[in-house]
Design an enzyme around this catalytic site. Sequence first.
Site, short mmCIF file in Angstrom:
data_model
loop_
_atom_site.label_atom_id
_atom_site.label_comp_id
_atom_site.label_asym_id
_atom_site.label_seq_id
_atom_site.Cartn_x
_atom_site.Cartn_y
_atom_site.Cartn_z
N TYR A 123 -39.63 -52.76 24.87
CA TYR A 123 -40.53 -52.05 23.93
C TYR A 123 -39.75 -51.54 22.71
O TYR A 123 -39.44 -50.34 22.62
CB TYR A 123 -41.18 -50.88 24.68
CG TYR A 123 -42.34 -50.20 23.97
CD1 TYR A 123 -43.44 -50.92 23.51
CD2 TYR A 123 -42.35 -48.81 23.76
CE1 TYR A 123 -44.51 -50.29 22.89
CE2 TYR A 123 -43.42 -48.17 23.14
CZ TYR A 123 -44.49 -48.92 22.70
OH TYR A 123 -45.56 -48.29 22.08
N ARG A 128 -43.18 -51.28 15.38
CA ARG A 128 -43.87 -51.06 16.65
C ARG A 128 -45.12 -50.18 16.48
O ARG A 128 -45.13 -49.29 15.65
CB ARG A 128 -42.90 -50.40 17.64
CG ARG A 128 -43.37 -50.43 19.07
CD ARG A 128 -42.32 -49.82 19.99
NE ARG A 128 -42.25 -48.38 19.85
CZ ARG A 128 -41.26 -47.63 20.34
NH1 ARG A 128 -40.26 -48.21 20.98
NH2 ARG A 128 -41.28 -46.33 20.19
N ASP A 129 -46.10 -50.44 17.33
CA ASP A 129 -47.34 -49.64 17.39
C ASP A 129 -48.05 -49.64 16.03
O ASP A 129 -48.40 -48.59 15.49
CB ASP A 129 -46.99 -48.20 17.84
CG ASP A 129 -48.17 -47.47 18.48
OD1 ASP A 129 -49.13 -48.15 18.88
OD2 ASP A 129 -48.14 -46.23 18.57
N SER A 135 -46.42 -43.94 18.61
CA SER A 135 -45.26 -44.64 19.18
C SER A 135 -44.57 -45.53 18.16
O SER A 135 -43.92 -46.51 18.54
CB SER A 135 -45.68 -45.44 20.42
OG SER A 135 -45.88 -44.56 21.50
N ASP A 174 -49.09 -53.62 23.93
CA ASP A 174 -49.98 -53.48 22.77
C ASP A 174 -49.71 -54.43 21.61
O ASP A 174 -50.53 -54.53 20.69
CB ASP A 174 -49.96 -52.05 22.18
CG ASP A 174 -50.48 -51.00 23.14
OD1 ASP A 174 -50.89 -51.36 24.26
OD2 ASP A 174 -50.48 -49.82 22.77
N ASP A 356 -48.18 -39.35 25.64
CA ASP A 356 -48.58 -40.53 24.85
C ASP A 356 -48.40 -40.30 23.36
O ASP A 356 -48.42 -41.25 22.58
CB ASP A 356 -50.06 -40.85 25.10
CG ASP A 356 -50.33 -41.24 26.53
OD1 ASP A 356 -49.58 -42.08 27.06
OD2 ASP A 356 -51.28 -40.70 27.13
C1 BGC Z 1 -43.45 -44.05 23.96
C2 BGC Z 1 -42.09 -44.43 24.49
C3 BGC Z 1 -41.97 -44.04 25.94
C4 BGC Z 1 -43.13 -44.61 26.73
C5 BGC Z 1 -43.11 -44.16 28.16
C6 BGC Z 1 -44.53 -44.64 24.83
O1 BGC Z 1 -45.77 -44.17 24.42
O2 BGC Z 1 -43.58 -44.47 22.64
O3 BGC Z 1 -41.10 -43.78 23.73
O4 BGC Z 1 -40.76 -44.49 26.47
O5 BGC Z 1 -44.36 -44.23 26.17
O6 BGC Z 1 -43.37 -42.81 28.30
#
Ligand code: BGC
Length: 401
Positions: A123, A128-129, A135, A174, A356
């Site tokens: 990830y 990203r996102d 995120s 995602d 989140d």
């Molecule tokens: C976050 C990450 C995190 C993951 C697990 C994601 O929403 O962006 O940084 O490691 O959740 O908690």
Amino acid sequence: MKGLQYATLVASAITGALAAPAPAPTAAPEGPIPARAAAAACATPVTLSGNPFTGRTIYANKEYSKEVIAAAASMTDSALAAKASKVADVGTFLWIDTRARISVVEENLKDVACNQIAAFVIYDLPGRDCAAKASNGELAAGDLATYKSEYIDPIVAIFKKYPNTAIALVIEPDSLPNLVTNKDLQTCKDSADGYKQGVAYALKQLNLPNIAMYIDAGHGGWLGWNDNLKPGANMLAQVYKDAGSPKQVRGISTNVAGWNAFDLSPGEFSKATDAQWNKCQNEKIFVDTFSPLLKSAGMPGQAIIDTGRNAVTGLRKEWGDWCNVNGAGFGVRPTTSTGDSLVDSFVWVKPGGESDGTSDTGATRYDSFCGKEDAFKPAPEAGTWNQAYFEMLLKNAKPAF
Ligand code: BGC
């Protein structure tokens, strides 16, 4: 297969121990015992084919266990603390969400036993996102070179040192679903090439015999809409084929960090005015519908489903509400008893208790979804610990701890 062989070995070891008295314990060896040897890793290389979770439990990684043990220690209610400490034993996925986070991979891998499977989330895509803020990652859209050389390549190098260890990966939650449904957003346009090439690169490089990969496919309330099903399957299958159809791709992950029930019928949103446009009203129907489309597009269609936080339904105002849903509870523990031959395992991908997204409206990564009426507040930055949220998940867990 591997799991069965292991089970047989264990059974005969137990039989042996019953038949003859155990030998007197020898003196403890001097110095620390290497963790890997102590955990009894497999003696020979692991080759995964078929369901990689059969005969293996998911390794309870130290990062989540540490968070949970600290959470339990800070509780004044001793009955709740006792329940909390049981959560530390649940196998969850470890998110490698930055380049810096690669540093914890090896210390977790080296302790994985032969009847276990390590689980990670890949990830860190550039941009990203792209359809949300909570995120947003460390790499700018377009920075594919850094993703490859400073993120994927070092992870591959570590995994190559552990050929005797089974590993399951969720690939870039995602990302490809966003390219299907949010392709008109400028941020997703900017990210699109990097996502497709980045995911293809990851699949190709991580295609090692001891690894099983699941490409993220969102959830029923996302790619399950009638108009999104085929484009979604085609998008995933295209990237899979761009990667050279890697053998170790097993299929998809769904409901990652999500809230949908597995087989609730009628589904949670089946009374909504737009329900007629979505026949995938729960995750089971989504997988059963999406999988054949993937197969006809040329990609394997086995699934793993995140049940980490889906115990309580009826909490979201809208199906798309994704941030720290208030009232949620820990769901079914990881198991291969899914009752659906397309579903390899229920898994805990999102570590319950990690946020989140922040509810601080002044933060750079503040996303308005984390300020919605049905979102728990206050909430810290994505990925960081929210003690109150964890306690809520625990109290509302089904089955209870
Ligand atoms: C976050 C990450 C995190 C993951 C697990 C994601 O929403 O962006 O940084 O490691 O959740 O908690």
